[in-house]
Design a protein around this motif. Structure first.
Motif, PDB file in Angstrom:
ATOM      1  N   HIS A  23       0.811  -1.216   0.000  1.00  0.00           N
ATOM      2  CA  HIS A  23       0.000   0.000   0.000  1.00  0.00           C
ATOM      3  C   HIS A  23       0.849   1.273   0.000  1.00  0.00           C
ATOM      4  O   HIS A  23       0.304   2.377  -0.014  1.00  0.00           O
TER       5      HIS A  23
ATOM      6  N   THR B 157      -1.377   1.246   5.211  1.00  0.00           N
ATOM      7  CA  THR B 157      -2.733   1.445   5.710  1.00  0.00           C
ATOM      8  C   THR B 157      -3.102   0.374   6.734  1.00  0.00           C
ATOM      9  O   THR B 157      -2.422  -0.642   6.875  1.00  0.00           O
TER      10      THR B 157
ATOM     11  N   SER C 239       0.769   7.627   5.568  1.00  0.00           N
ATOM     12  CA  SER C 239       0.294   6.252   5.359  1.00  0.00           C
ATOM     13  C   SER C 239      -0.403   6.134   4.010  1.00  0.00           C
ATOM     14  O   SER C 239      -0.866   7.118   3.434  1.00  0.00           O
TER      15      SER C 239
ATOM     16  N   VAL D 296      -3.727   4.247   2.037  1.00  0.00           N
ATOM     17  CA  VAL D 296      -5.092   3.864   2.384  1.00  0.00           C
ATOM     18  C   VAL D 296      -5.684   3.231   1.121  1.00  0.00           C
ATOM     19  O   VAL D 296      -5.184   3.450   0.008  1.00  0.00           O
TER      20      VAL D 296
ATOM     21  N   LEU E  88     -13.570   3.381   0.408  1.00  0.00           N
ATOM     22  CA  LEU E  88     -13.417   3.833   1.789  1.00  0.00           C
ATOM     23  C   LEU E  88     -14.758   3.940   2.507  1.00  0.00           C
ATOM     24  O   LEU E  88     -15.717   4.499   1.981  1.00  0.00           O
TER      25      LEU E  88
ATOM     26  N   GLU F  10      -8.265  -3.007   5.582  1.00  0.00           N
ATOM     27  CA  GLU F  10      -9.355  -2.030   5.610  1.00  0.00           C
ATOM     28  C   GLU F  10      -9.701  -1.621   7.043  1.00  0.00           C
ATOM     29  O   GLU F  10      -9.748  -2.452   7.952  1.00  0.00           O
TER      30      GLU F  10
ATOM     31  N   GLN G 129     -10.166   5.274   8.659  1.00  0.00           N
ATOM     32  CA  GLN G 129      -8.763   5.469   9.035  1.00  0.00           C
ATOM     33  C   GLN G 129      -8.460   6.924   9.352  1.00  0.00           C
ATOM     34  O   GLN G 129      -7.761   7.222  10.320  1.00  0.00           O
TER      35      GLN G 129
ATOM     36  N   GLN H 146      -6.277  13.827   3.967  1.00  0.00           N
ATOM     37  CA  GLN H 146      -6.169  12.910   2.839  1.00  0.00           C
ATOM     38  C   GLN H 146      -5.799  13.678   1.573  1.00  0.00           C
ATOM     39  O   GLN H 146      -6.350  14.752   1.309  1.00  0.00           O
TER      40      GLN H 146
ATOM     41  N   GLU I  97      -2.758  10.697   4.642  1.00  0.00           N
ATOM     42  CA  GLU I  97      -2.985   9.418   3.976  1.00  0.00           C
ATOM     43  C   GLU I  97      -3.140   9.656   2.475  1.00  0.00           C
ATOM     44  O   GLU I  97      -3.708  10.666   2.037  1.00  0.00           O
TER      45      GLU I  97
END
Length: 534
Positions: A29, A74, A99, A101, A107, A116, A120, A133, A162
């Protein structure tokens, strides 16, 4: 940066912001985050667990003064990093966690994708100052601008970014970013008010917190101008080492509380005045602080206690302004004598067991001057947090206050050594706490770091066992068997020696291990805790 992917551009922009090292474990990821890393000039350190990555980033930040950066996958990668993020939040340490995701369209739908989480971003927000994000090809620049503003303004702490799998590989699109207003300058009227109050006071006491650890020159100049004792919290230890005005003892001690309560003006510098420093025995009582003048970067923090004067700003900017605003003649208020009496009383108060352990710390300091001492929750760290005068500003830190996470010491020491390879790092951990993160020591061998891991082996969780016993609870669960540390060190590629828990023996072992160069382990054979029989 035309032709770059979002992942490549993120790495390049971190390098532009003076990021020179990241701690992380690559995964499927985060592959796109690593695409440009090898050519970026950013050093990559591989821990053995994402919790180690976070603690390494924390230690790096404390030693360097720059944000520590961790790359994690993630799901479990991020959840494993939440504990270090919480420690950083508690101790105001700047940390950036990046990170991956899952793909944007998946999502929040609980479709059963690998790694998952239900939410997150929301999970990270529970401990991060900000969690953002990168939602499309135009979002990277504004996201970076906002999170770095959080890292460098106000009270520091962890932030999180993320990058969804389907976004990381898109072509980067540069986006103009509106400037974010910097913090307001220090209010000169408040400086004048504070200086007048300090000048008129007869017995000033200064409380130095972690926010003052990079302002030693200004702190000493102000303390000498006011003839004021300087009490240091754990994160301020090492300031004004050996100075006649220094009180390197916990403000939770009765002797130090008495000093604070005798003051007619208390100046708190970069300290949250929190219970793990000021009420560690959980009595619910704090020292009364007359005429409190409080300086801190965080406006929310300043609203939590009533103060005569509250100044929002960096301690290293406020101190020179206060010195300049004071009358030129030096104040005479028996500060050195007040400091000496408090040091003497605090030394007696901590008792013979802790005094012996502080003597070991003193011997270690003499054997390795100017070292960084990094610790976990263990007996010598508890002793040093109560009373210890380190010889390097910002050179004593541990996780026994604030959030109080075990497993901190070993990876944090590695991060600190990466930040400053010119000095020896001494990591002090117990046999129980060491087992939380012992594999991380292999990263010190990978990088040939100047770290000595000092394992205080009393075969169990003595502090918890004592607490259970004092509460009348049968001691159980406090004696996990330690590993064979000699065999462990050999398998890790570390030099190894043992020493009894005596000052000169420990100092000699430290000198010998340092002379060998590279990472080392010393096992201190402390007496095993034996619960009292009914």
């Amino acid at each position: 940066m035309s032709g770059m992917t979002i992942g490549e551009a993120l790495v390049a922009k971190l390098r532009q912001r003076d990021v020179t090292c990241v701690f992380g474990i690559p995964g499927v990821h985060t592959v796109e985050l690593y695409r440009g890393l090898a050519a970026s000039g950013i050093r990559h350190i591989t821990p053995r667990h994402e919790q180690g990555a976070g603690f390494m980033a924390d230690g790096y930040a404390r030693a360097s003064g720059k944000p520590g950066v961790a790359f994690v996958i993630t799901g479990p990668g991020l959840t494993n990093t939440l504990t270090p993020m919480a420690q950083a939040r508690g101790d105001s340490i700047p940390m950036l966690v990046v990170s991956g995701v899952n793909k944007t369209a998946s999502l929040g739908k609980s479709l059963g994708h690998l790694h998952e989480l239900p939410d997150q971003l929301g999970l990270a927000k529970t401990v991060a100052l900000a969690s953002e994000q990168v939602s499309d090809r135009n979002a990277l620049d504004p996201v970076l601008a906002r999170v770095f503003h959080n890292l460098t303004n106000g009270r520091p702490g962890p932030v999180h970014i993320e990058v969804p799998l389907d976004i990381a590989a898109l072509e980067y699109q540069e986006t103009p970013v509106e400037s974010i207003d910097p913090e307001s300058p220090v209010n000169p009227v408040l400086i004048t008010h504070a200086a007048k109050q300090l000048a008129e006071a007869k017995k000033v006491v200064i409380l130095a917190g972690g926010g003052a650890k990079r302002a030693e020159a200004g702190l000493q100049a102000l303390a000498e101008a006011l003839d004021a004792p300087v009490v240091q919290t754990v994160n301020a230890r090492g300031l004004m080492h050996g100075h006649i005005l220094t009180v390197p003892a916990s403000p939770s001690l009765k002797a130090v509380r008495a000093l604070i309560e005798s003051a007619d003006c208390v100046l708190a510098l970069g300290s949250e005045l929190g219970p793990t420093d000021y009420d560690m025995y959980a009595t619910g009582q704090f020292a009364e602080m007359s005429g409190l003048i409080w300086v801190d970067r965080c406006s929310d923090q300043l609203s939590r206690h009533e103060a005569a004067v509250a100044i929002q700003g960096d301690v290293d900017l406020v101190l020179p302004a206060l010195v300049e605003a004071l009358p030129q003649e030096a104040k005479q208020s028996d500060g050195a004598e007040r400091a000496r009496k408090t040091r003497d009383a605090a030394w007696q108060e901590i008792g013979p067991n802790y005094r012996h352990q502080v003597e070991i710390l003193n011997a270690m300091r003499s054997a390795s001057p100017n070292a960084l001492m990094v610790g976990d929750s263990t007996q010598p760290i508890y002793a040093g947090n109560l009373y210890y005068d380190h010889d390097r500003a910002g050179g004593w830190f541990n996780a026994a206050t604030g959030y109080g996470a075990l497993g901190y010491g070993i990876p944090a020491a590695i991060g600190a050594s990466i930040a400053d390879p010119t000095v020896r790092v001494i990591c002090i951990v117990g046999d129980g706490g060491a087992q939380f993160s012992l594999p991380e020591a292999m990263a010190a061998a990978d990088e040939n770091l100047s770290v000595t891991f000092v394992i205080w082996n009393n075969h169990g969780y003595r502090e918890i066992a004592t607490s259970m016993q004092d509460a009348g609870v049968t001691v159980i669960g406090c004696n996990p068997s330690p590993p064979d540390f000699a065999a462990t060190a050999k398998s890790f590629g570390l030099s190894f020696t043992t020493a009894p828990a005596e000052p000169q023996a420990v100092a000699q072992a430290l000198r010998e291990s340092a002379a060998l160069g590279g990472p080392a382990m010393i096992e201190i054979t402390a007496p095993k805790f034996e619960p009292q029989k009914d």
